[in-house]
Design a protein around this motif. Structure first.
Motif, mmCIF file in Angstrom:
data_model
loop_
_atom_site.group_PDB
_atom_site.id
_atom_site.type_symbol
_atom_site.label_atom_id
_atom_site.label_comp_id
_atom_site.label_asym_id
_atom_site.label_seq_id
_atom_site.Cartn_x
_atom_site.Cartn_y
_atom_site.Cartn_z
ATOM 1 N N PRO A 13 0.810 -1.223 0.000
ATOM 2 C CA PRO A 13 0.000 0.000 0.000
ATOM 3 C C PRO A 13 0.843 1.273 0.000
ATOM 4 N N SER A 14 2.081 1.158 0.441
ATOM 5 C CA SER A 14 2.964 2.333 0.488
ATOM 6 C C SER A 14 3.653 2.590 -0.844
ATOM 7 N N GLN A 15 3.339 1.790 -1.875
ATOM 8 C CA GLN A 15 3.965 1.953 -3.186
ATOM 9 C C GLN A 15 2.947 2.367 -4.242
ATOM 10 N N LEU A 16 3.352 3.285 -5.105
ATOM 11 C CA LEU A 16 2.607 3.616 -6.316
ATOM 12 C C LEU A 16 3.483 3.224 -7.497
ATOM 13 N N VAL A 17 2.912 2.519 -8.456
ATOM 14 C CA VAL A 17 3.671 2.084 -9.633
ATOM 15 C C VAL A 17 3.224 2.893 -10.845
ATOM 16 N N THR A 18 4.202 3.407 -11.624
ATOM 17 C CA THR A 18 3.876 4.183 -12.817
ATOM 18 C C THR A 18 4.526 3.553 -14.052
ATOM 19 N N TRP A 19 3.859 3.691 -15.199
ATOM 20 C CA TRP A 19 4.368 3.184 -16.492
ATOM 21 C C TRP A 19 3.649 3.912 -17.594
ATOM 22 N N PRO A 20 4.252 4.208 -18.754
ATOM 23 C CA PRO A 20 5.658 4.046 -19.112
ATOM 24 C C PRO A 20 6.425 5.312 -18.753
ATOM 25 N N LYS A 21 7.397 5.715 -19.623
ATOM 26 C CA LYS A 21 8.035 7.013 -19.465
ATOM 27 C C LYS A 21 7.202 8.062 -20.199
ATOM 28 N N TYR A 22 7.443 9.342 -19.856
ATOM 29 C CA TYR A 22 6.705 10.437 -20.485
ATOM 30 C C TYR A 22 7.663 11.324 -21.274
ATOM 31 N N THR A 23 7.114 12.051 -22.243
ATOM 32 C CA THR A 23 7.927 12.959 -23.050
ATOM 33 C C THR A 23 7.359 14.371 -23.005
ATOM 34 N N LEU A 24 8.249 15.340 -23.202
ATOM 35 C CA LEU A 24 7.845 16.744 -23.315
ATOM 36 C C LEU A 24 8.976 17.503 -24.009
ATOM 37 N N GLY A 25 8.664 18.093 -25.140
ATOM 38 C CA GLY A 25 9.638 18.903 -25.844
ATOM 39 C C GLY A 25 10.896 18.169 -26.238
ATOM 40 N N GLY A 26 10.768 16.893 -26.555
ATOM 41 C CA GLY A 26 11.918 16.110 -26.968
ATOM 42 C C GLY A 26 12.684 15.467 -25.826
ATOM 43 N N LYS A 27 12.313 15.764 -24.588
ATOM 44 C CA LYS A 27 12.964 15.158 -23.434
ATOM 45 C C LYS A 27 12.140 13.970 -22.938
ATOM 46 N N ILE A 28 12.828 12.960 -22.435
ATOM 47 C CA ILE A 28 12.158 11.782 -21.876
ATOM 48 C C ILE A 28 12.276 11.827 -20.358
ATOM 49 N N TYR A 29 11.139 11.669 -19.685
ATOM 50 C CA TYR A 29 11.065 11.737 -18.231
ATOM 51 C C TYR A 29 10.664 10.388 -17.650
ATOM 52 N N HIS A 30 11.097 10.131 -16.430
ATOM 53 C CA HIS A 30 10.510 9.040 -15.662
ATOM 54 C C HIS A 30 9.103 9.470 -15.253
ATOM 55 N N SER A 31 8.160 8.562 -15.368
ATOM 56 C CA SER A 31 6.784 8.913 -15.014
ATOM 57 C C SER A 31 6.619 9.174 -13.522
ATOM 58 N N SER A 32 7.524 8.635 -12.708
ATOM 59 C CA SER A 32 7.407 8.836 -11.251
ATOM 60 C C SER A 32 7.537 10.304 -10.869
ATOM 61 N N VAL A 33 8.436 11.047 -11.549
ATOM 62 C CA VAL A 33 8.622 12.447 -11.161
ATOM 63 C C VAL A 33 7.395 13.280 -11.543
ATOM 64 N N HIS A 34 6.743 12.919 -12.638
ATOM 65 C CA HIS A 34 5.517 13.624 -13.014
ATOM 66 C C HIS A 34 4.378 13.268 -12.067
ATOM 67 N N GLN A 35 4.313 12.002 -11.647
ATOM 68 C CA GLN A 35 3.269 11.613 -10.708
ATOM 69 C C GLN A 35 3.443 12.361 -9.387
ATOM 70 N N ALA A 36 4.678 12.441 -8.912
ATOM 71 C CA ALA A 36 4.938 13.201 -7.689
ATOM 72 C C ALA A 36 4.588 14.666 -7.885
ATOM 73 N N GLY A 37 4.915 15.199 -9.061
ATOM 74 C CA GLY A 37 4.620 16.599 -9.335
ATOM 75 C C GLY A 37 3.144 16.911 -9.352
ATOM 76 N N VAL A 38 2.355 16.082 -10.028
ATOM 77 C CA VAL A 38 0.921 16.348 -10.114
ATOM 78 C C VAL A 38 0.230 16.092 -8.781
#
Length: 487
Positions: A276-301
């Motif tokens: 329960p203490s884990q959130l799983v994200t998939w896949p990676k995300y893109t923005l402006g030609g950069k590839i991001y880990h989805s975890s950082v976007h999930q934390a951000g939102v």
């Protein structure tokens, strides 16, 4: 001394009802690597940053996020989501994680030449040639040349008053470079060194609150969380912060080996990411030609949702699902585009995996479930907004009531605690952050033996709202409306 007094006087008595201390709901803690050799940054120490400039000054910055994942979090959190503060733990040691010394021949152009960004300035040694190609001159930094990091390189610039006389001089330069690839999961996990009496990696979680007075509740390790052992340690640390508080670990599902959405649940199960203490994200995300880990976007939102007044209002009561995320696409680690429709994203959600969806013209986070779903269907575990509300209330109550510890265990103390918490819970209910809540001091939960031992148990009843994850509209043809033709 006599108690005799003649005259008027007044005194102040402490208020029986305490003002609540509300815990932070979504401070990020990232353990990873950063180019600290460029700024003289710290190794294996938690660093607090409340804005982008502070973070870059402390950690350095590079767009090569596959080497320096802390930079990805800095950019995403501050630039894309305007969140903060964040806590950063860099484990890349410029004195340890090195490629090995190398020597290069450089010819100045306009008095300047460049070395790789990974070059450690403190290791640079510069020598010059005489007319017979012999190394006869040893140059000194600060007298003959200077070094500074800029635009992704280490720039060497001659000083006019020094011994390097020509703007096109030929130099022999020896240096060593950091090698982020030498950082292992062992260093991310960290531990306690009995020889130095120092902690490292995720073991430093417990030093954040004593040092900065904030509780980190969202844990990240973008380049390493795909490893099952790292994910397990992140979960364990999130479940027990300072022996008191709880948070969430956001785990990236592997996009190098898992290339099809239907294989993600198997990967999740195989790696035992089911807490329960884990959130799983998939896949990676893109923005402006950069590839991001989805975890950082999930934390951000999640942080953005918590902070928005008409959503979380400073609490984690609102799910970040169906909230806009700053991306323009999804991809695998190799850059291959990933397209997911509602059926596919819902399949991921049904297996406790969070993803992104573009259904109405912009991408949103999609999914409300923690990694324990579908095996665990306790609403306080599997809906992450409900689970986070329980953690947030618990963290806040602990902080608020800590001043009551070791006071006389009598009726006045019990009434003070219950009254203070009930007033706060009533306020949360009025703000619609919870549907209802109360605290009670129950006789059956407080035995004589416990009371003799100075132990008091307070029972908090709490109902955060669940996310409205399914809205079902039934359409039916109503023949009676045909009468309107003749109306």
């Amino acid at each position: 001394m006599s108690n005799y007094y003649h005259g008027a006087k007044a005194s102040k008595q402490a208020t029986s009802v305490s003002t609540p201390v509300v815990a932070d709901s979504s401070i990020h803690l990232i353990v990873g690597t950063a180019p600290v050799h460029t700024v003289g940054g710290k190794v294996n120490e938690p660093v607090y940053a409340s804005n982008y400039a502070e973070a870059v000054a402390a950690m350095g910055y590079s767009d090569e996020w596959d080497k320096y994942d802390i930079c990805e979090e800095i950019y995403s959190s501050f630039k894309l989501y305007s969140n903060g503060p964040i806590i950063m733990v860099n484990v890349l040691d410029p004195a340890k994680h090195l490629k090995g010394a190398e020597t290069v021949e450089k010819t100045l152009a306009g008095g300047i030449t460049e070395l790789p960004y990974e070059a450690v300035s403190d290791t640079v040694e510069v020598k010059g040639y005489d007319g017979e190609d012999s190394l006869t001159e040893t140059y000194t930094r600060g007298e003959d040349y200077d070094l500074f990091y800029a635009d992704g390189v280490l720039r060497l610039e001659r000083i006019e008053s020094g011994k390097i006389k020509a703007d096109n001089a030929r130099l022999n330069i020896k240096f060593n470079s950091v090698d982020p690839s030498k950082v292992t999961k062992k260093e991310i996990i960290g531990g306690y060194d009995t020889n130095t009496n120092k902690s490292s990696g995720f073991e430093l979680v417990d030093s954040v609150y004593p040092k900065y007075g904030v509780i980190p509740t969202l844990f990240l390790a973008p380049n390493f969380s795909t490893d099952s052992e790292v994910a397990a340690i992140m979960a364990a640390k999130a479940e027990n912060i300072n022996g008191l508080f709880t948070g969430k670990a956001i785990i990236d599902a592997d996009t190098e080996t898992v290339k099809v959405y239907s294989d993600v649940p198997t990967w999740k199960s195989k790696n035992n990411i089911t807490q329960p203490s884990q959130l799983v994200t998939w896949p990676k995300y893109t923005l402006g030609g950069k590839i991001y880990h989805s975890s950082v976007h999930q934390a951000g939102v999640m942080s953005k949702t918590d902070a928005t007044e008409d959503l979380g209002g400073g609490s984690p009561c609102e799910s970040a699902s169906n909230k806009t995320i700053q991306i323009d696409g999804m991809a695998l680690a190799d850059g291959t585009e990933v397209l997911l429709d509602l059926v596919k994203t819902n399949y991921l959600n049904s297996n406790g995996i969070i993803t992104a969806l573009n259904l109405t013209g912009s991408f949103v986070s999609w999914g409300n479930e923690t990694a324990c779903y579908p095996a665990n269907t306790d609403v306080t575990d599997y809906f992450y907004c409900v689970s986070r509300m329980f953690s947030w209330v618990a963290n806040s109550v602990i902080l608020s009531m800590w001043s009551k510890v070791d006071k006389k265990l009598n009726k006045r103390l019990i009434e003070s605690v219950t009254q203070s918490i009930n007033i706060w819970l009533n306020g949360l209910m009025a703000e619609e952050k919870i549907l209802g809540g109360r605290v009670e001091f129950l006789e059956e939960e407080n035995t004589t033996a416990d009371l003799l031992a100075g132990k008091a148990k307070f029972h908090i009843y709490l109902t955060p709202p669940s996310p409205a994850k399914e809205l079902d509209f039934v359409l039916e043809y109503d023949v009676s409306y045909l009468e309107n033709i003749f109306a």
